[in-house]
Every structure is written in C-alpha cells, then in structure tokens.
Design a protein around this motif. Structure first.
Motif, PDB file in Angstrom:
ATOM      1  N   LEU A 188      37.683 -99.546   1.780  1.00 21.83           N
ATOM      2  CA  LEU A 188      37.953 -99.497   0.346  1.00 21.83           C
ATOM      3  C   LEU A 188      36.772 -98.870  -0.391  1.00 21.83           C
ATOM      4  N   HIS A 189      37.094 -98.141  -1.444  1.00 21.33           N
ATOM      5  CA  HIS A 189      36.052 -97.563  -2.293  1.00 21.33           C
ATOM      6  C   HIS A 189      35.161 -98.655  -2.873  1.00 21.33           C
ATOM      7  N   ALA A 190      35.758 -99.757  -3.317  1.00 18.86           N
ATOM      8  CA  ALA A 190      35.009-100.839  -3.967  1.00 18.86           C
ATOM      9  C   ALA A 190      33.986-101.457  -3.033  1.00 18.86           C
ATOM     10  N   THR A 191      34.339-101.648  -1.762  1.00 14.33           N
ATOM     11  CA  THR A 191      33.417-102.298  -0.836  1.00 14.33           C
ATOM     12  C   THR A 191      32.279-101.361  -0.416  1.00 14.33           C
ATOM     13  N   GLN A 192      32.587-100.085  -0.260  1.00 16.40           N
ATOM     14  CA  GLN A 192      31.520 -99.137   0.054  1.00 16.40           C
ATOM     15  C   GLN A 192      30.493 -99.087  -1.058  1.00 16.40           C
ATOM     16  N   MET A 193      30.976 -98.972  -2.294  1.00 14.83           N
ATOM     17  CA  MET A 193      30.059 -98.882  -3.421  1.00 14.83           C
ATOM     18  C   MET A 193      29.340-100.204  -3.653  1.00 14.83           C
ATOM     19  N   PHE A 194      29.975-101.326  -3.331  1.00 14.25           N
ATOM     20  CA  PHE A 194      29.310-102.623  -3.415  1.00 14.25           C
ATOM     21  C   PHE A 194      28.089-102.634  -2.498  1.00 14.25           C
ATOM     22  N   TYR A 195      28.263-102.148  -1.286  1.00 14.22           N
ATOM     23  CA  TYR A 195      27.135-102.102  -0.359  1.00 14.22           C
ATOM     24  C   TYR A 195      26.056-101.146  -0.855  1.00 14.22           C
ATOM     25  N   PHE A 196      26.451 -99.913  -1.145  1.00 16.56           N
ATOM     26  CA  PHE A 196      25.461 -98.900  -1.489  1.00 16.56           C
ATOM     27  C   PHE A 196      24.753 -99.205  -2.805  1.00 16.56           C
ATOM     28  N   PHE A 197      25.484 -99.704  -3.789  1.00 15.03           N
ATOM     29  CA  PHE A 197      24.865 -99.971  -5.085  1.00 15.03           C
ATOM     30  C   PHE A 197      23.746-101.003  -4.942  1.00 15.03           C
ATOM     31  N   LEU A 198      24.034-102.103  -4.262  1.00 14.58           N
ATOM     32  CA  LEU A 198      23.012-103.137  -4.107  1.00 14.58           C
ATOM     33  C   LEU A 198      21.853-102.653  -3.240  1.00 14.58           C
ATOM     34  N   VAL A 199      22.125-101.823  -2.243  1.00 20.99           N
ATOM     35  CA  VAL A 199      21.041-101.252  -1.447  1.00 20.99           C
ATOM     36  C   VAL A 199      20.149-100.375  -2.317  1.00 20.99           C
ATOM     37  N   PHE A 200      20.766 -99.541  -3.167  1.00 25.23           N
ATOM     38  CA  PHE A 200      20.004 -98.685  -4.085  1.00 25.23           C
ATOM     39  C   PHE A 200      19.105 -99.541  -4.969  1.00 25.23           C
ATOM     40  N   VAL A 201      19.695-100.556  -5.589  1.00 23.46           N
ATOM     41  CA  VAL A 201      18.965-101.393  -6.544  1.00 23.46           C
ATOM     42  C   VAL A 201      17.812-102.122  -5.859  1.00 23.46           C
ATOM     43  N   LEU A 202      18.103-102.802  -4.755  1.00 20.67           N
ATOM     44  CA  LEU A 202      17.090-103.622  -4.098  1.00 20.67           C
ATOM     45  C   LEU A 202      15.996-102.760  -3.468  1.00 20.67           C
ATOM     46  N   HIS A 203      16.374-101.642  -2.859  1.00 22.98           N
ATOM     47  CA  HIS A 203      15.372-100.776  -2.233  1.00 22.98           C
ATOM     48  C   HIS A 203      14.442-100.174  -3.282  1.00 22.98           C
TER      49      HIS A 203
END
Length: 413
Positions: free
Chosen positions: A388-403
């Motif tokens: 799903l688009h939502a789950t991919q972006m959920f992963y990547f968004f939080l990785v972007f923010v936290l990293h």
C-alpha cells in the motif's frame, strides 16, 4: 547569511510533521496536504541553497542514507521501465524522489522531540479510537474502513512500539503528563493491533523488546525490567483469556493451517496460501533472477504456475507474495532485494549509533529509529507491508524524520 529570515519556518516544519503523523488513520486530505506542504518547503529550501552556492552540510552518514534511497528509487524505475509496468506503480518512488529535498530541510531545521511526544502516542490513540468504533460500535468484522486491516493494524502497532522509547525518556525526566501520554499510546497501539485481528505483526514483539531493553539497560533498574516483563506476560495471558480479542482463536487457526499444509497436503487455508505464494515467488526468482518478473508479470506467473499444478489455485489470485523480501526478489530481481535491504540497514546503522550516545535525547531518537526499522523488518516476513502507498510512506516518512534528528559525530563536508 541566514537562508530563511522568517522565524516561523522551524515551527511550521514541526507542525506539518506532527499533522502528517496524527492523520495517518483519518483526514486523508489533511494528511496529503501536510505531505505536499513539506515537499514544497523542501524544494524551496534546496533551490535557495543552490542559488546561493552553498552546501547542504551533509555528513558521510547522511550521504550514504541518500545513496540508499536513490538506489531503491532507481532500481524500481528501471524495472518498471523494463517490464513496461503501469505508471501507477511509479507513484511511491516518484514521491520519494520529490520528498528527498525534505530530508535536507529537516537536517537544517530539526524536528523537536516534544513534537513526537504528542504526534506518535496521539496517532496511536486515534488509531485505537477508529478500530474500536468500527469493531465495537459499528459491529464491523474488520476495522479501518478503506485501509487494509493488516497494514493498518501494523502501523498502529508500530506507533505503540514507538511510544516505548518516549516513555523511558519522559519517565527519566520525571515528566508525568508525557509519561502518562506515552503509556496511553503504548496501550492504544497494541489495542488497535489486536482489534485489527492481524497476527503477523506480533512477530516483532520479541526483537523490539530485546532491542529496547538492551538500549536502555543502564537507565532501567532490575525491578523495572522485571515489572515490565511481568506486565507483558500478564498482557499476553489476558489476550488469550478474553474471547473478544480472538487471539487464542487466531493462534489455534494458525496451528491448524500449518498442520493441514504439511501433514494433510491442504494449501487451501490462510497460512497454506502464504506458503504457496512464497513457493511461487521463489520459482519466479529462479526464472528471472536479475530483473524479476515485474508487477504485471508477477500475477501472470502465479496463474501459469497454478495452471501447471506447481502451486495452489487459491494462492494464484493474489498480486503479492505476503512476504516483502520474496516479493521484491520476484518482481524486481536481486537488485530489487538488495535495494530493499539497503533502505532498512543503512538507516538502522545510523540509528544504532545514535542509540549508543551518551546524550539521553539522542539515545531516545536512536532507539525510536531502531524500533521503527526492526518492527517493519519483521512485518515484512509474513506480510506485504509495502503493498500500500500509505504503509510505504509511513515507513519512509518516519525514517526521514528520525534520521534527520540524529547528531553526527564526524565533521561536516
């Protein structure tokens, strides 16, 4: 010279990030608007940096993170073009490319830890409210409306796991309100996952808890760890004992499915179908090891294998493998699998370094990243978490923010 003279920009970056996390389960227009606004801010920031002939002040670790993301994007664009797949499959990778400048923006204007204190537990509570309303009030068999309940349940579970490091931080800092909010987030995230009836995500429980206890071992007393373990055991027992959770029924059904598959040669069960999909994906990878079979070819190959009697027809109707790694290997070849592993283990390396920091705030941010990546790593073993688009972006968004929130020990280049 300051790139941005107006003082409100860091505030807006924090607000938009919090809004994006808080609206994962609700208000899709607002959710999308927050993403677009951040993407535009990132693009504007990047253009100003380039116009002024300045650098993005990226460290070696930042660059490796960007390389891993670009590797993931490029491999998928090449395989989509090679297989002439429909352009709708390019949506996520194109959004990731458009969102890459946001990482530069977030490195310049870091998200404050306090923003995550409200966004992460708050989003978990919202997820639980949605699941409880759908299951307990409306009487629906599955919650989360148009979202697939398995992936939505996993996202809620992740938000519960992410509330743990925040809880440890608030507890040590003696911030009672934030501590209570984090406890609520933990319970809400886990409760929403239970209400979703999804069972695959709970495979993340042992590695996430082990990672958390190891990271915070010096901050937690023996009594606290013993109490936490007792609480976990008591919670698991309660889940078994309460019929409404359906946990015991789901585990019994899983055991029955495995017995039927291996001892009675019956693939026409939920887990049996998964085993057949894994077998089909492996056969596909053997036929197309380099470029994979593509999105459209994946379904075609499944139908062909079923017609040839190589896999069960009940499993051939799916367009994914119910395993993130086998699916990427089958659809995008060996480079697809390697790029997938890169977007997990490259940031995980940075998060693990942060988790070993002597600064407690940085240790908490590192722990958040470790928990997030490890949880999704294990979700992918039995589910198509990125389908799903939502789950991919959920992963990547939080990785972007936290990293982007990690401090770098090496000198900037």
């Amino acid at each position: 010279m300051q790139l941005f003279r107006f003082e409100k920009l860091p505030v807006w970056v924090n607000v938009l990030t919090a809004v994006y996390i808080l609206t994962v389960f609700i208000l899709k227009p607002v959710h999308n608007a927050a993403f677009i606004a951040l993407a535009l801010l990132g693009l504007a920031y990047s253009l100003i940096v380039l116009k002024n002939k300045q650098t993005f002040s990226l460290t070696k670790e930042d660059k490796w993170f960007c390389y891993a993301l670009l590797f993931y994007i490029i491999v998928r664009l090449i395989t989509f073009g090679f297989h002439d797949d429909r352009w709708r499959h390019v949506d996520v990778v194109s959004q990731l490319l458009a969102f890459l400048p946001v990482y530069f923006l977030l490195r310049r204007f870091k998200i404050r830890l306090n923003a995550l204190f409200f966004a992460i537990p708050g989003s978990a509570v919202i997820g639980f409210a949605v699941a409880a309303y759908d299951r307990l009030y409306l009487g629906l068999r599955l919650p989360f409306g148009s979202m697939i309940h398995i992936q939505a349940g996993d996202m809620a579970l992740s938000l519960g796991w992410l509330s743990f490091p925040l809880f440890f931080y608030a507890l040590k800092k003696k911030q009672k309100i934030l501590t209570a909010l984090c406890v609520l987030g933990i319970l809400a995230g886990l409760g929403a996952s239970v209400l979703s009836t999804a069972r695959g995500g709970w495979i993340s429980l042992p590695p996430v808890l082990i990672a958390l206890l190891y990271i915070f071992r010096r901050q937690l007393s023996g009594k606290f760890i013993a109490g936490l373990c007792t609480l976990v055991v008591a919670g698991v027992v309660a889940l078994f004992m309460i019929p409404q959770t359906q946990v015991s029924q789901r585990i019994y059904q899983a055991h029955s499915d495995i017995v039927n598959y291996f001892e009675k040669n019956n693939p026409n069960t939920s887990i049996g179908a998964r085993f057949e999909m894994w077998k089909g994906a492996l056969m596909m990878a053997q036929e197309h090891p380099l470029a994979g079979a593509g999105e459209a070819g994946f379904k075609t190959h499944f139908e062909k294998y079923a017609a040839e009697g190589k896999m069960a027809k009940s499993a051939s109707i799916y367009g994914h493998a119910h395993n993130l790694y086998l699916e990427n290997l089958a659809k995008n070849g060996i480079f697809g699998l390697l790029s997938l592993l890169a977007i997990f283990f490259v940031p995980l390396r940075g998060f693990w370094r942060g988790a070993k920091s002597t600064d407690f705030a940085q240790q908490t941010i590192g722990a958040l990243g470790v928990v997030h990546v490890v949880a999704v790593l294990f979700y992918g073993m039995s589910e198509a978490f990125f389908s799903l688009h939502a789950t991919q972006m959920f992963y990547f968004f939080l990785v972007f923010v936290l990293h982007s929130m990690l401090e770098r020990p090496e000198s900037k280049s």
